[in-house]
Motif scaffolding. Structure first.
Motif, mmCIF file in Angstrom:
data_model
loop_
_atom_site.group_PDB
_atom_site.id
_atom_site.type_symbol
_atom_site.label_atom_id
_atom_site.label_comp_id
_atom_site.label_asym_id
_atom_site.label_seq_id
_atom_site.Cartn_x
_atom_site.Cartn_y
_atom_site.Cartn_z
ATOM 1 N N MET A 1 0.866 -1.163 0.008
ATOM 2 C CA MET A 1 0.083 0.086 -0.082
ATOM 3 C C MET A 1 0.862 1.244 0.008
ATOM 4 O O MET A 1 0.492 2.349 -0.714
ATOM 5 C CB MET A 1 -0.777 0.123 1.338
ATOM 6 N N LEU A 2 2.024 1.257 0.707
ATOM 7 C CA LEU A 2 2.894 2.360 0.736
ATOM 8 C C LEU A 2 3.470 2.709 -0.666
ATOM 9 O O LEU A 2 3.780 3.948 -1.080
ATOM 10 C CB LEU A 2 4.144 1.857 1.830
ATOM 11 N N ARG A 3 3.586 1.567 -1.472
ATOM 12 C CA ARG A 3 4.074 1.808 -3.000
ATOM 13 C C ARG A 3 3.065 2.683 -3.792
ATOM 14 O O ARG A 3 3.649 3.163 -4.649
ATOM 15 C CB ARG A 3 4.336 0.401 -3.361
ATOM 16 N N THR A 4 1.776 2.689 -3.506
ATOM 17 C CA THR A 4 0.807 3.525 -4.247
ATOM 18 C C THR A 4 0.895 4.921 -3.759
ATOM 19 O O THR A 4 0.152 5.749 -4.063
ATOM 20 C CB THR A 4 -0.554 2.856 -3.973
ATOM 21 N N ARG A 5 1.502 5.499 -2.636
ATOM 22 C CA ARG A 5 1.436 6.778 -2.266
ATOM 23 C C ARG A 5 2.979 7.375 -2.346
ATOM 24 O O ARG A 5 3.898 6.553 -2.525
ATOM 25 C CB ARG A 5 0.927 6.697 -0.475
ATOM 26 N N THR A 6 3.045 8.553 -2.251
ATOM 27 C CA THR A 6 4.168 9.305 -2.589
ATOM 28 C C THR A 6 4.532 10.196 -1.397
ATOM 29 O O THR A 6 3.634 10.616 -0.501
ATOM 30 C CB THR A 6 4.364 10.139 -3.676
ATOM 31 N N VAL A 7 5.842 10.580 -1.375
ATOM 32 C CA VAL A 7 6.186 11.529 -0.187
ATOM 33 C C VAL A 7 5.576 12.743 -0.092
ATOM 34 O O VAL A 7 5.415 13.065 0.913
ATOM 35 C CB VAL A 7 7.713 11.653 -0.345
ATOM 36 N N ALA A 8 5.062 13.085 -1.339
ATOM 37 C CA ALA A 8 4.307 14.644 -1.556
ATOM 38 C C ALA A 8 3.110 14.309 -0.496
ATOM 39 O O ALA A 8 2.614 15.606 0.055
ATOM 40 C CB ALA A 8 4.059 14.732 -2.569
ATOM 41 N N GLU A 9 2.484 13.225 -0.065
ATOM 42 C CA GLU A 9 1.348 13.121 0.638
ATOM 43 C C GLU A 9 1.510 13.267 2.018
ATOM 44 O O GLU A 9 0.725 13.056 2.841
ATOM 45 C CB GLU A 9 0.717 11.787 0.296
ATOM 46 N N ARG A 10 2.734 13.001 2.191
ATOM 47 C CA ARG A 10 3.175 12.908 3.878
ATOM 48 C C ARG A 10 4.248 14.171 4.299
ATOM 49 O O ARG A 10 4.433 13.896 5.480
ATOM 50 C CB ARG A 10 4.099 11.615 4.156
ATOM 51 N N ILE A 11 4.301 15.136 3.641
ATOM 52 C CA ILE A 11 5.291 15.984 4.069
ATOM 53 C C ILE A 11 4.844 16.962 5.229
ATOM 54 O O ILE A 11 3.468 17.145 5.424
ATOM 55 C CB ILE A 11 5.483 17.243 2.876
ATOM 56 N N LEU B 1 14.936 13.125 0.476
ATOM 57 C CA LEU B 1 13.845 12.495 -0.421
ATOM 58 C C LEU B 1 13.173 13.487 -1.490
ATOM 59 O O LEU B 1 13.214 14.661 -1.075
ATOM 60 C CB LEU B 1 12.787 12.234 0.519
ATOM 61 N N HIS B 2 12.970 13.118 -2.542
ATOM 62 C CA HIS B 2 12.174 13.630 -3.616
ATOM 63 C C HIS B 2 10.683 13.469 -3.389
ATOM 64 O O HIS B 2 10.337 12.577 -2.922
ATOM 65 C CB HIS B 2 12.555 13.096 -4.726
ATOM 66 N N PRO B 3 10.037 14.512 -3.565
ATOM 67 C CA PRO B 3 8.370 14.386 -3.364
ATOM 68 C C PRO B 3 7.798 13.081 -3.900
ATOM 69 O O PRO B 3 6.581 12.697 -3.799
ATOM 70 C CB PRO B 3 7.824 15.708 -3.520
ATOM 71 N N ASP B 4 8.318 12.859 -5.176
ATOM 72 C CA ASP B 4 7.683 11.828 -6.117
ATOM 73 C C ASP B 4 8.079 10.229 -5.720
ATOM 74 O O ASP B 4 7.432 9.389 -6.214
ATOM 75 C CB ASP B 4 7.988 12.021 -7.530
ATOM 76 N N MET B 5 8.882 10.208 -4.658
ATOM 77 C CA MET B 5 9.225 9.050 -4.171
ATOM 78 C C MET B 5 8.214 8.160 -3.606
ATOM 79 O O MET B 5 7.406 8.800 -2.681
ATOM 80 C CB MET B 5 10.520 8.992 -3.330
ATOM 81 N N PRO B 6 8.005 7.011 -3.954
ATOM 82 C CA PRO B 6 6.942 6.331 -3.268
ATOM 83 C C PRO B 6 7.426 5.946 -1.877
ATOM 84 O O PRO B 6 8.431 6.014 -1.369
ATOM 85 C CB PRO B 6 7.212 4.738 -4.032
ATOM 86 N N LEU B 7 6.278 5.829 -0.713
ATOM 87 C CA LEU B 7 6.522 5.772 0.527
ATOM 88 C C LEU B 7 7.363 4.536 0.949
ATOM 89 O O LEU B 7 7.828 4.481 1.855
ATOM 90 C CB LEU B 7 5.294 6.093 1.132
ATOM 91 N N ASP B 8 7.202 3.381 0.139
ATOM 92 C CA ASP B 8 7.955 2.131 0.603
ATOM 93 C C ASP B 8 9.385 2.369 0.595
ATOM 94 O O ASP B 8 10.325 2.038 1.306
ATOM 95 C CB ASP B 8 7.408 1.067 -0.076
ATOM 96 N N LEU B 9 9.963 3.266 -0.536
ATOM 97 C CA LEU B 9 11.271 3.531 -0.748
ATOM 98 C C LEU B 9 11.613 4.696 0.350
ATOM 99 O O LEU B 9 12.996 4.551 0.941
ATOM 100 C CB LEU B 9 11.574 4.002 -2.107
ATOM 101 N N ALA B 10 10.765 5.427 0.640
ATOM 102 C CA ALA B 10 11.055 6.516 1.747
ATOM 103 C C ALA B 10 11.377 5.696 3.101
ATOM 104 O O ALA B 10 12.211 6.062 3.956
ATOM 105 C CB ALA B 10 10.020 7.368 1.884
ATOM 106 N N LEU B 11 10.514 4.806 3.573
ATOM 107 C CA LEU B 11 10.659 4.101 4.643
ATOM 108 C C LEU B 11 11.852 3.168 4.593
ATOM 109 O O LEU B 11 12.649 3.112 5.547
ATOM 110 C CB LEU B 11 9.397 2.860 4.787
ATOM 111 N N GLY B 12 12.217 2.847 3.436
ATOM 112 C CA GLY B 12 13.542 1.982 3.305
ATOM 113 C C GLY B 12 14.914 2.793 3.719
ATOM 114 O O GLY B 12 15.752 2.544 4.150
ATOM 115 N N ALA B 13 14.766 4.119 2.962
ATOM 116 C CA ALA B 13 15.704 5.044 3.210
ATOM 117 C C ALA B 13 15.734 5.573 4.791
ATOM 118 O O ALA B 13 17.101 5.497 5.162
ATOM 119 C CB ALA B 13 15.448 6.228 2.273
ATOM 120 N N MET B 14 14.736 5.652 5.548
ATOM 121 C CA MET B 14 14.694 5.799 6.686
ATOM 122 C C MET B 14 15.625 4.637 7.597
ATOM 123 O O MET B 14 16.271 4.910 8.529
ATOM 124 C CB MET B 14 13.487 6.050 7.434
ATOM 125 N N VAL B 15 14.840 3.357 7.499
ATOM 126 C CA VAL B 15 15.624 2.366 7.948
ATOM 127 C C VAL B 15 17.295 2.332 7.738
ATOM 128 O O VAL B 15 18.039 2.135 8.711
ATOM 129 C CB VAL B 15 15.098 0.909 7.734
#
Length: 311
Positions: free
Chosen positions: A247-257, A269-283
């Motif tokens: 589900m995180l793959r279907t949303r982008t960073v722009a929706e959680r800024i 992070l770039h605003p178009d990045m999917p949230l699953d990749l953002a989560l991976g970057a945080m981890v």
């Protein structure tokens, strides 16, 4: 560009239905992924569109035209087709491979040359560097790019892709998926792609059609499919224990800024990045928040771990 409409389409092999009573629409300019278990009718559905096989009942329309009213060769000139094995002619150069259909259509030489260069640029291959090479001189990913360029050569209304990336290694597969997204944005083509990879379907498709035993179980946008599966089969097939991450793959960073000050260290992070990749970057960064900036480097705020998983 054209939409594709399946209206009660069935195809039987002996007493067995390869596909049965398929009715759904692929809207113009969208990517539709066909997914399902082996033997569910995915490739059969694709081949029905360009009349490599004929339906036993029902009809398929391309735009407003019943494809049964068209000569198969004329129909296929309106449709690009990409398969996993690519099928490049080994003794022809890359440029000659891409030019296959325009040559058959009798285009003037200058128009063909310009089209080949345009398409090689589109798929990320320098015409001066790659146009004179032969397929054996290319990597698997480069060959697949040439296959896509060849399928687009005559500017078809529709692009059909039958597990086109299945033989590629994960890194190359990711690169080509990104390239396909860029190409679709640039051309606005209607694309139907068969894949066994649910994550690939979620990443690429505007709509996903789930097939089982030749029947359509559900067609919906990826987020809706994950949130509201039609039955237990769909729930397990597209989600299961990975549903939340997908589900995180279907949303982008722009929706959680969120508003926030400077973040010390860590990736931006770039605003178009999917949230699953953002989560991976945080981890990977062992951080609970990361900065967000646009392509020009302008800071937009932060994304927090809590913000990622709370909604």
């Amino acid at each position: 560009m054209s939409m594709i409409v399946f209206d009660g389409v069935s195809k039987f092999h002996g007493n067995r239905a390869a596909v049965e009573d398929l009715s759904f629409t692929v809207p113009e300019g969208e990517i539709c992924a066909l997914v399902g278990p082996s033997g569910s009718g995915k490739s059969t559905t694709l081949r029905l569109v360009n009349r490599l096989i004929e339906p036993d009942s029902g009809r398929i329309t391309l735009g407003r035209t019943d494809i049964a009213s068209l000569e198969p060769v004329a129909l296929r000139r309106r449709i690009g087709y990409v398969i996993q094995s690519i099928g490049l002619f080994p003794h022809w150069t890359v440029a000659r491979n891409v030019a296959t259909v325009p040559v058959l259509l009798g285009w003037p030489r200058d128009r063909i040359r310009a089209r080949v260069e345009e398409l090689l640029d589109l798929v990320g291959l320098d015409p001066a560097e790659f146009g004179g090479r032969h397929p054996h001189e290319l990597s698997g990913g480069q060959q697949q790019r040439v296959g896509v360029a060849r399928a687009l050569a005559a500017d078809p209304e529709v692009l059909l892709m039958d597990e086109p990336f299945g033989a590629l290694d994960p890194v190359t597969r990711d690169e080509i998926q990104t390239e396909l997204q860029r190409i679709q944005t640039a051309t606005g083509k209607t694309i139907v792609i068969v894949t066994h990879d649910v994550d690939e379907a979620i990443r690429l498709a505007d709509r996903i059609a789930i097939l089982r035993d030749g029947r359509l179980v559900q067609i919906d946008r990826p987020a809706a499919l994950l949130a509201r599966p039609a039955d237990d089969f769909v729930r397990e097939f597209v989600g299961g224990p990975l549903a939340g991450l997908r589900m995180l793959r279907t949303r982008t960073v722009a929706e959680r800024i969120e508003a926030g000050g400077d973040v010390a260290g860590g990736p931006v992070l770039h605003p178009d990045m999917p949230l699953d990749l953002a989560l991976g970057a945080m981890v990977a960064a062992r951080a609970d928040r990361l900065a967000v900036a646009d392509a020009s480097g302008r800071k937009l705020g932060v994304v927090t771990l809590g913000g990622l998983v709370a909604r």
